[in-house]
Scaffold this active site. Structure first.
Site, short mmCIF file in Angstrom:
data_model
loop_
_atom_site.label_atom_id
_atom_site.label_comp_id
_atom_site.label_asym_id
_atom_site.label_seq_id
_atom_site.Cartn_x
_atom_site.Cartn_y
_atom_site.Cartn_z
N THR A 291 -0.91 5.89 2.63
CA THR A 291 -2.13 5.12 2.88
C THR A 291 -1.89 4.28 4.13
OG1 THR A 291 -2.71 5.03 0.54
CG2 THR A 291 -3.71 3.38 1.97
N ILE B 274 0.87 -1.17 0.00
CA ILE B 274 0.00 0.00 0.00
C ILE B 274 0.90 1.22 0.00
CG2 ILE B 274 -2.02 -1.07 1.07
CD1 ILE B 274 -1.16 -0.09 3.74
N ASP B 275 0.38 2.34 -0.48
CA ASP B 275 1.20 3.53 -0.68
C ASP B 275 1.71 4.11 0.64
OD1 ASP B 275 0.66 3.34 -3.40
OD2 ASP B 275 -1.13 4.60 -3.24
N LYS B 276 2.76 4.90 0.54
CA LYS B 276 3.41 5.49 1.71
C LYS B 276 2.42 6.16 2.65
CE LYS B 276 6.58 9.25 2.93
NZ LYS B 276 7.41 10.36 2.41
N ARG C 14 -6.81 5.59 -6.04
CA ARG C 14 -6.55 7.02 -6.23
C ARG C 14 -6.77 7.43 -7.69
NH1 ARG C 14 -0.65 7.43 -3.71
NH2 ARG C 14 -0.97 9.69 -4.00
#
Length: 304
Positions: free
Chosen positions: A141, A137-139, A238
């Protein structure tokens, strides 16, 4: 050394050379590119230029990308929110601001560094820079992800990602009032050719991407939604929410100027469900909304 070349279009005319080149590399920083320019590794029409050179249409840009010298990935004593752990898997509730695996500019302070310290062993299928990492998962998130402690567990979990038996559900706050109570976004995602650090809905060099969403609560100018991933493309939720003109609140890469009290996108992986790779039992984990998102929802409820 890799050599990359571009011919400038009329749309790109007038751009600074350092800005243009920075956008072409997924992990290139502007300071890095400016150093390449000083060292003569960036040429325009076979000549060296300064960082502030303004490009003209039909200019030929050539970049000689130096071989990356990558540091060793070391264990680091970084606190982890461990939701579940056994001899085969570990489930983490990731905090905002933590990068999942090392990459240029982030060789320390990552979830991998923390996992290497916490665990005696991790699977090696994804290589030495992504040990144990099955999905990411993104930084900025928050929320749940599972890592594998050995290769057999990794193979089983990866297969579940492919056959869609692993379930990942998210909560998000988006701009605008979403009219439909539920919907499915089925739109392929690929790299943005104008900005290599972004993804976009496109037919070129893209992969299928499907996101299902349900409206949980509507506010005056925002909507609180639940999303379930059918596929797992980079930045999928996103990009898909931007595609339907409901960008995620606080999203610094795809969104509008942030006017809300949240540092990064309001996106949280709240539910993760998979079949245990060894016992074959279905396991489901839930992580409550981070305090930051709860506070944001409370403030939105007061102005509706």
């Amino acid at each position: 050394m890799e050599v990359m070349q571009w011919i400038i279009t009329t749309d790109e005319e007038g751009s600074r050379i350092d800005q243009f080149v920075t956008k072409q590399g997924e992990d290139w920083s502007r300071s890095m590119v400016q150093q390449w320019i000083k060292e003569g590794q960036v040429l325009v029409n076979n000549k060296t230029v300064k960082s502030n050179y303004k490009l003209n249409a039909e200019d030929e840009v050539e970049v000689s990308v130096p071989e990356a010298v990558e540091p060793d990935i070391l264990p680091e004593n970084i606190p982890l929110q461990v939701v579940y752990e056994d001899a085969d898997v570990i489930v983490i509730n990731k905090e905002r601001g933590i990068v999942v695996h090392p990459a240029p500019g982030h060789y320390s302070g990552t979830l991998v560094n923390a996992l290497m310290y916490h665990c005696n062993d991790l699977s090696g299928i994804n290589g030495e820079k992504r040990p144990g990492i099955v999905h990411r998962i993104d930084k900025d998130t928050t929320g749940l992800l599972v890592a594998a402690k050995h290769d057999k567990a990794h193979e089983q979990l990866s297969r579940q990602l492919q056959d869609k038996s692993m379930k990942r559900e998210y909560a998000a706050i988006v701009h605008g009032v979403v009219e439909h109570d539920k919907g499915t976004i089925d739109a392929p995602i690929g790299r943005d050719e104008r900005d290599r650090q972004k993804m976009k809905v496109t037919q070129r060099n893209a992969k299928d991407a499907v996101t299902h969403f349900d409206v949980l609560e509507r506010f005056a100018h925002y909507t609180y939604i639940h999303c379930e991933l059918e596929t797992g493309r980079t930045h999928q939720i996103r990009v898909h929410m931007k595609y339907i003109n409901h960008v995620i609140a606080g999203d610094p890469k795809y969104g509008k100027k942030n006017t809300l009290p949240i540092d990064g996108q309001a996106l949280h992986a709240h539910t993760l469900s998979f079949i245990h790779p060894m016992t074959q039992e279905r396991m489901t984990f839930k992580a409550p909304l981070p305090e930051e998102m709860e506070s944001l929802l409370e403030s939105l409820r007061k102005i509706t």
